[in-house]
Scaffold this motif. Sequence first.
Motif, PDB file in Angstrom:
ATOM      1  N   LEU A 115       0.038   3.295  46.590  1.00  0.00           N
ATOM      2  CA  LEU A 115      -0.423   2.271  46.292  1.00  0.00           C
ATOM      3  C   LEU A 115      -0.548   1.442  47.432  1.00  0.00           C
ATOM      4  O   LEU A 115       0.340   1.227  48.332  1.00  0.00           O
ATOM      5  CB  LEU A 115       0.468   1.668  45.387  1.00  0.00           C
ATOM      6  N   PRO A 116      -1.668   0.744  47.603  1.00  0.00           N
ATOM      7  CA  PRO A 116      -2.031  -0.428  48.654  1.00  0.00           C
ATOM      8  C   PRO A 116      -0.840  -1.610  48.227  1.00  0.00           C
ATOM      9  O   PRO A 116      -0.311  -1.720  47.040  1.00  0.00           O
ATOM     10  CB  PRO A 116      -3.400  -0.951  48.190  1.00  0.00           C
ATOM     11  N   ARG A 117      -0.327  -2.305  49.125  1.00  0.00           N
ATOM     12  CA  ARG A 117       0.488  -3.186  48.963  1.00  0.00           C
ATOM     13  C   ARG A 117      -0.134  -4.330  47.866  1.00  0.00           C
ATOM     14  O   ARG A 117       0.674  -4.754  47.048  1.00  0.00           O
ATOM     15  CB  ARG A 117       0.439  -4.269  50.190  1.00  0.00           C
ATOM     16  N   SER A 161     -14.169   8.950  45.333  1.00  0.00           N
ATOM     17  CA  SER A 161     -13.707   8.361  46.114  1.00  0.00           C
ATOM     18  C   SER A 161     -14.017   8.719  47.751  1.00  0.00           C
ATOM     19  O   SER A 161     -13.601   8.163  48.664  1.00  0.00           O
ATOM     20  CB  SER A 161     -12.319   8.020  45.962  1.00  0.00           C
ATOM     21  N   SER A 162     -14.611  10.101  47.556  1.00  0.00           N
ATOM     22  CA  SER A 162     -14.918  10.577  49.099  1.00  0.00           C
ATOM     23  C   SER A 162     -15.660   9.724  49.861  1.00  0.00           C
ATOM     24  O   SER A 162     -15.625   9.554  51.097  1.00  0.00           O
ATOM     25  CB  SER A 162     -15.745  11.917  48.875  1.00  0.00           C
ATOM     26  N   ASP A 163     -16.552   8.902  49.428  1.00  0.00           N
ATOM     27  CA  ASP A 163     -17.291   8.000  50.243  1.00  0.00           C
ATOM     28  C   ASP A 163     -16.414   6.827  50.692  1.00  0.00           C
ATOM     29  O   ASP A 163     -17.004   5.936  51.640  1.00  0.00           O
ATOM     30  CB  ASP A 163     -18.524   7.374  49.551  1.00  0.00           C
ATOM     31  N   ASN A 164     -15.278   6.519  50.250  1.00  0.00           N
ATOM     32  CA  ASN A 164     -14.630   5.467  50.481  1.00  0.00           C
ATOM     33  C   ASN A 164     -13.280   5.861  51.238  1.00  0.00           C
ATOM     34  O   ASN A 164     -12.141   5.170  50.940  1.00  0.00           O
ATOM     35  CB  ASN A 164     -14.379   4.229  49.519  1.00  0.00           C
ATOM     36  N   GLY A 165     -13.145   7.082  51.603  1.00  0.00           N
ATOM     37  CA  GLY A 165     -11.663   7.447  52.301  1.00  0.00           C
ATOM     38  C   GLY A 165     -10.608   7.596  51.440  1.00  0.00           C
ATOM     39  O   GLY A 165      -9.434   7.594  51.664  1.00  0.00           O
ATOM     40  N   GLY A 166     -10.922   8.077  50.113  1.00  0.00           N
ATOM     41  CA  GLY A 166     -10.040   8.328  48.957  1.00  0.00           C
ATOM     42  C   GLY A 166      -9.419   7.042  48.354  1.00  0.00           C
ATOM     43  O   GLY A 166      -8.357   7.283  47.822  1.00  0.00           O
ATOM     44  N   GLN A 167     -10.097   5.956  48.656  1.00  0.00           N
ATOM     45  CA  GLN A 167      -9.303   4.836  48.105  1.00  0.00           C
ATOM     46  C   GLN A 167     -10.111   4.283  46.973  1.00  0.00           C
ATOM     47  O   GLN A 167     -11.362   4.386  47.083  1.00  0.00           O
ATOM     48  CB  GLN A 167      -9.228   3.738  49.197  1.00  0.00           C
ATOM     49  N   LEU A 168      -9.579   3.632  46.063  1.00  0.00           N
ATOM     50  CA  LEU A 168     -10.297   3.054  45.098  1.00  0.00           C
ATOM     51  C   LEU A 168     -10.783   1.646  45.775  1.00  0.00           C
ATOM     52  O   LEU A 168     -10.003   0.752  46.269  1.00  0.00           O
ATOM     53  CB  LEU A 168      -9.578   2.498  43.865  1.00  0.00           C
ATOM     54  N   PRO A 169     -12.331   1.417  45.632  1.00  0.00           N
ATOM     55  CA  PRO A 169     -13.036   0.402  45.900  1.00  0.00           C
ATOM     56  C   PRO A 169     -12.172  -1.079  45.317  1.00  0.00           C
ATOM     57  O   PRO A 169     -12.483  -1.013  44.039  1.00  0.00           O
ATOM     58  CB  PRO A 169     -14.369   0.306  45.525  1.00  0.00           C
ATOM     59  N   LEU A 170     -11.851  -2.152  45.830  1.00  0.00           N
ATOM     60  CA  LEU A 170     -11.333  -3.373  45.179  1.00  0.00           C
ATOM     61  C   LEU A 170     -12.322  -4.419  45.710  1.00  0.00           C
ATOM     62  O   LEU A 170     -12.772  -4.373  46.785  1.00  0.00           O
ATOM     63  CB  LEU A 170      -9.774  -3.568  45.834  1.00  0.00           C
ATOM     64  N   LEU A 223      -2.445   2.638  37.768  1.00  0.00           N
ATOM     65  CA  LEU A 223      -1.219   3.202  38.676  1.00  0.00           C
ATOM     66  C   LEU A 223      -1.571   4.530  39.063  1.00  0.00           C
ATOM     67  O   LEU A 223      -1.618   5.068  40.196  1.00  0.00           O
ATOM     68  CB  LEU A 223       0.095   2.773  38.145  1.00  0.00           C
ATOM     69  N   VAL A 224      -1.637   5.301  37.954  1.00  0.00           N
ATOM     70  CA  VAL A 224      -2.024   6.736  38.296  1.00  0.00           C
ATOM     71  C   VAL A 224      -3.272   7.073  38.987  1.00  0.00           C
ATOM     72  O   VAL A 224      -3.562   7.780  39.614  1.00  0.00           O
ATOM     73  CB  VAL A 224      -2.142   7.524  36.780  1.00  0.00           C
ATOM     74  N   ASP A 225      -4.127   6.316  38.715  1.00  0.00           N
ATOM     75  CA  ASP A 225      -5.411   6.438  39.415  1.00  0.00           C
ATOM     76  C   ASP A 225      -5.362   6.135  40.786  1.00  0.00           C
ATOM     77  O   ASP A 225      -5.871   7.088  41.641  1.00  0.00           O
ATOM     78  CB  ASP A 225      -6.642   5.128  38.929  1.00  0.00           C
ATOM     79  N   TRP A 226      -4.447   5.375  41.242  1.00  0.00           N
ATOM     80  CA  TRP A 226      -4.287   5.170  42.602  1.00  0.00           C
ATOM     81  C   TRP A 226      -3.540   6.431  43.222  1.00  0.00           C
ATOM     82  O   TRP A 226      -4.046   7.023  44.408  1.00  0.00           O
ATOM     83  CB  TRP A 226      -3.372   4.172  43.040  1.00  0.00           C
ATOM     84  N   ILE A 227      -2.780   7.075  42.605  1.00  0.00           N
ATOM     85  CA  ILE A 227      -1.946   8.251  42.955  1.00  0.00           C
ATOM     86  C   ILE A 227      -2.787   9.306  42.910  1.00  0.00           C
ATOM     87  O   ILE A 227      -2.785  10.107  43.665  1.00  0.00           O
ATOM     88  CB  ILE A 227      -0.644   8.460  42.143  1.00  0.00           C
ATOM     89  N   ASN A 228      -3.702   9.387  42.058  1.00  0.00           N
ATOM     90  CA  ASN A 228      -4.598  10.714  41.995  1.00  0.00           C
ATOM     91  C   ASN A 228      -5.663  10.652  43.134  1.00  0.00           C
ATOM     92  O   ASN A 228      -6.297  11.806  43.477  1.00  0.00           O
ATOM     93  CB  ASN A 228      -5.350  10.796  40.421  1.00  0.00           C
TER      94      ASN A 228
END
Length: 272
Positions: A175-177, A261-270, A93-98
């Motif tokens: 957080l993504p849905r 995450s700079s290469d993916n728009g600040g999102q964690l790749p899922l 959860l904190v990863d997504w927020i960070n």
Amino acid sequence: MHLDKHGYVSIVELIVFIPCLILGIAVCLRHGFKRTSGWIFVLILSAIRIAGAICQLLTYGSPTEGLIKATLILDSIGIAPLLLALLGVLSRLVDWINASMQNPKINSTLFRILQLVIGVSLILGILGVTSPKSQAADGAFIPPTISKIGIILNIVVYIAITTVFILSLPHGSALPRSERPLRIHIPIALLAIAIRLLYAALCIFVHDSTFSLFNGSIVANVLMAIAEEFFVVIITLALGFKLGRISVDVQGEIVDLNQKSSDNGGQLPLSA
């Protein structure tokens, strides 16, 4: 071989935790066996409960000192894996927020410290149940000082985890849905672990005929310890199957993800 109440509880634990062990392996294969991800500790707790139940049952036919000591040690381990599993879920959860913040306020240092404190509390707990000072003249268990310190450390970790979760609440939009079940799982798990932690604290600090690690009420043990462990394991496994797998390079790390995450728009790749 005549079984008492503890023996029947051990049989129920085998029935419950063997499937959990199998499901835990499946979840770890899905998300990875990395310690920081938390899933591995659900697997470890299931294995500990299975081993403890087997040792308990073996003592009815061959009550050797080694088997009894192994049973005592395994039975004393429960809170640490629960806290570590929850810490891993919280890290996600904190990863997504960070990843959505320029200057994250919670980094990996706090989580490493909490992991270390849990490890110390686990060691103190094991030393407590095996210490000669914990045995009274009649063979009854007397909680030594190191056991009390171990419980206090677990309470401190629990408060820290709760605080981090509360601080994360205003950032739920990060957080993504698909990741929002994290915000439901964590408070529910915190409540169950609070009951489990309360039971352990009562056994150590009150230590009466109802609350005792090895000679207390079996009803209290089942309702306030075993049931909570089973519940947290089940909901964590369910969460593991529901959430998508995060790419290995960022899985479970509590770090400043902006650069990664700079290469993916600040999102964690899922991945599915």
